[in-house]
Design an enzyme around this catalytic site. Structure first.
Site, short mmCIF file in Angstrom:
data_model
loop_
_atom_site.label_atom_id
_atom_site.label_comp_id
_atom_site.label_asym_id
_atom_site.label_seq_id
_atom_site.Cartn_x
_atom_site.Cartn_y
_atom_site.Cartn_z
N LEU A 33 0.71 -1.20 0.11
CA LEU A 33 -0.05 0.11 -0.09
C LEU A 33 0.81 1.37 -0.03
CD1 LEU A 33 -2.70 -1.04 2.64
CD2 LEU A 33 -2.78 -1.37 0.06
N GLY A 36 -1.54 6.72 -2.40
CA GLY A 36 -2.81 6.43 -3.50
C GLY A 36 -3.72 5.51 -2.93
N HIS A 37 -3.39 4.22 -2.43
CA HIS A 37 -4.38 3.54 -1.85
C HIS A 37 -5.16 4.14 -0.68
CE1 HIS A 37 -1.29 0.18 -3.58
NE2 HIS A 37 -2.63 0.05 -4.05
N GLU A 150 -7.55 6.17 -11.19
CA GLU A 150 -7.44 6.28 -12.69
C GLU A 150 -6.48 5.89 -13.16
OE1 GLU A 150 -9.20 10.08 -13.55
OE2 GLU A 150 -11.34 9.62 -12.89
N GLN A 155 -8.54 -0.51 -16.89
CA GLN A 155 -9.29 -1.38 -15.89
C GLN A 155 -10.44 -0.81 -15.31
OE1 GLN A 155 -7.01 -3.54 -12.51
NE2 GLN A 155 -7.67 -1.90 -11.56
N SER A 187 2.66 3.77 -7.34
CA SER A 187 2.16 2.46 -7.78
C SER A 187 3.24 1.55 -6.78
CB SER A 187 2.76 1.96 -9.16
OG SER A 187 2.83 0.78 -9.67
#
Length: 282
Positions: A33, A36-37, A150, A155, A187
């Protein structure tokens, strides 16, 4: 913090806390994590009575066994980050057996062609794996709202299509890309980069920004040619693809139409670490 490793215990707990008009937010992740998560979790907590987060490295969406093997797994650190954010978060960290029950194979989906572009071209079977795991998680958690970043825009569109085609009662919400200080899209794979590689990878976002500027006055083909030549001159990076596509259909832009929304998509290898990014061109 509530942690569940099996779906039976999780569903029993969720049934015990549900009341009328009770909403459940869901953030599916593969762990490792980052901020962003956590931003997805924060939005879910603001908009729902309960938030469930899953951590599951899904084997059926990896077409490259080496990529699956080296995908970062940091469950202890992940639990600490979620606990620091909110001890009320509900974690579902299942085993492969709990999800697939001895049949670790993908279901086949028809996403109306969305799966044939970009990631689908370079990662055969990837989106069948994504559809399989997301559908299974939705069936287990039964969320009201589900949150996706996004960065994986293709996806996101595919999950929305899967929900619509299977008449699943979940609202899929796309959330803005969270970026590093140098604008590299956050990421889990960024942890595999050296500090120097991570800093130099800022070229990906810079290229997208310049492509956006050029697209206002030039054709998609001309911009694509410029991007390809830019990476040919930079041997530390290997461009897998760059594509300007219609946001709705994900089909390549052949001729600009003022009534359509376009988006640039890119995938780049940095020392065999695969990074993707995307920006709106409107």
């Amino acid at each position: 913090m509530h942690i569940f490793y099996g779906k039976a215990a999780l569903t029993d707990y969720l049934k015990s806390i549900k009341t009328s008009n009770f909403t459940i937010g869901f953030v599916p992740t593969m762990g490792a994590l980052h901020q962003g998560h956590l931003s997805l979790m924060q939005q879910s907590m603001q908009e729902n009575q309960a938030t469930v987060v899953s951590i599951f490295v899904n084997p059926t969406q990896f077409n490259n066994p080496e990529d699956l093997a080296k995908y970062p797994r940091t469950i202890d650190e992940d639990i600490q980050k979620m606990t620091d954010l909110s001890p009320e978060i509900i974690l579902y960290a299942p085993t492969v057996e709990d999800i697939y029950e001895g049949q670790t194979v993908s279901q086949s989906f028809d996403f109306d062609g969305l799966e044939n572009q970009m990631e689908g071209k370079f990662r055969p079977g990837h989106f069948n794996g994504v559809g399989t795991i997301v559908k299974r998680l939705f069936e287990i958690v039964e969320p009201t709202n589900a949150y996706f970043g996004e960065k994986d825009f293709q996806q996101l569109q595919i999950v929305k299509k899967m929900v619509a085609k299977n008449d699943l009662k979940v609202n899929v919400i796309g959330c803005p890309i969270y970026r590093e200080p140098n604008k590299l899209a956050m990421s889990s794979r960024n942890t595999l980069l050296s500090p120097k590689e991570k800093e130099e990878a800022s070229i990906i976002y810079k290229t997208l920004i310049e492509a956006n500027s050029k697209f206002q006055k030039n054709s998609a083909a001309a911009v694509t040619n410029w991007v390809q030549k830019s990476f040919e001159n930079n041997p530390d990076f290997k461009l897998e693809y760059f594509q300007i596509a219609d946001e709705a259909t994900l089909l390549p832009c052949l001729r600009k139409n003022k009534n359509k929304n376009y988006r640039a998509f890119i995938a780049v290898f940095v020392n065999n670490i695969r990074l993707i990014d995307t920006i709106s061109l409107n």
